[in-house]
Design a protein around this motif. Structure first.
Motif, PDB file in Angstrom:
ATOM      1  N   ASN A   1      36.327  55.066 130.532  1.00  0.00           N
ATOM      2  CA  ASN A   1      34.821  55.651 130.277  1.00  0.00           C
ATOM      3  C   ASN A   1      34.181  56.651 131.038  1.00  0.00           C
ATOM      4  N   ALA A   2      35.081  57.360 131.722  1.00  0.00           N
ATOM      5  CA  ALA A   2      34.532  58.531 132.414  1.00  0.00           C
ATOM      6  C   ALA A   2      34.046  59.727 131.836  1.00  0.00           C
ATOM      7  N   GLY A   3      34.292  59.777 130.449  1.00  0.00           N
ATOM      8  CA  GLY A   3      34.030  60.854 129.638  1.00  0.00           C
ATOM      9  C   GLY A   3      34.313  60.514 128.075  1.00  0.00           C
ATOM     10  N   PHE A   4      33.558  61.448 127.262  1.00  0.00           N
ATOM     11  CA  PHE A   4      33.966  61.341 125.887  1.00  0.00           C
ATOM     12  C   PHE A   4      35.131  62.313 125.678  1.00  0.00           C
ATOM     13  N   PRO A   5      36.388  61.796 124.968  1.00  0.00           N
ATOM     14  CA  PRO A   5      37.175  62.654 124.690  1.00  0.00           C
ATOM     15  C   PRO A   5      37.167  63.847 123.693  1.00  0.00           C
ATOM     16  N   ALA A   6      36.102  63.417 122.855  1.00  0.00           N
ATOM     17  CA  ALA A   6      35.433  64.360 121.528  1.00  0.00           C
ATOM     18  C   ALA A   6      35.020  65.726 122.058  1.00  0.00           C
ATOM     19  N   LYS A   7      34.442  65.193 123.467  1.00  0.00           N
ATOM     20  CA  LYS A   7      33.819  66.674 123.936  1.00  0.00           C
ATOM     21  C   LYS A   7      34.805  67.963 124.242  1.00  0.00           C
ATOM     22  N   SER A   8      36.270  67.346 124.287  1.00  0.00           N
ATOM     23  CA  SER A   8      36.905  68.402 124.439  1.00  0.00           C
ATOM     24  C   SER A   8      37.468  69.303 123.141  1.00  0.00           C
ATOM     25  N   LEU A   9      37.307  68.952 122.068  1.00  0.00           N
ATOM     26  CA  LEU A   9      37.350  69.358 120.885  1.00  0.00           C
ATOM     27  C   LEU A   9      36.556  70.377 120.620  1.00  0.00           C
TER      28      LEU A   9
END
Length: 123
Positions: A53-61
């Protein structure tokens, strides 16, 4: 035809940079191995295990060239006892003429054990 391209990876800890880096690397390999053009991507679902829950993986896309308008959604994976921890799963839905049996699904790190029968990376 619309096809799903599966991918999964793991991280060693609940760290935003690791989540972003591993997700981006996984998706880029999924795109490369299946010769996916960004215009043919319908949407991408990303699930994470409850320990991430440390970050949204979608942000990397959003860092991938041309992905500004690709719909991406994150969600929590079902918390099944004794399941793989620290795992990020990706379902990329694409328009393609490739037969379902020829789709190259990609699994990195500990996620390789999820579906060894589908892991066609590098073929």
């Amino acid at each position: 035809m619309i096809r799903g391209v599966r991918g999964a990876t793991t991280v060693t800890e609940n760290d935003e940079l690791q989540i972003l880096s591993n997700t981006k690397s996984l998706v880029e390999e999924m795109v490369k191995n299946n010769k996916v053009k960004v215009e043919s991507i319908s949407h991408v679902f990303i699930s994470v295990t409850k320990d991430l829950n440390a970050g949204f993986p979608a942000k990397s896309l959003r860092q991938i060239q041309g992905w500004k308008y690709v719909p991406v959604m994150c969600m929590t994976e079902i918390d099944v006892p004794n399941s793989l921890k620290n795992c990020i799963r990706v379902m990329m839905v694409v328009n393609t003429d490739v037969a379902q049996s020829q789709i190259k699904h990609v699994f990195h790190n500990e996620a390789i054990r999820l579906r060894p029968d589908l892991n066609k990376a590098g073929e």
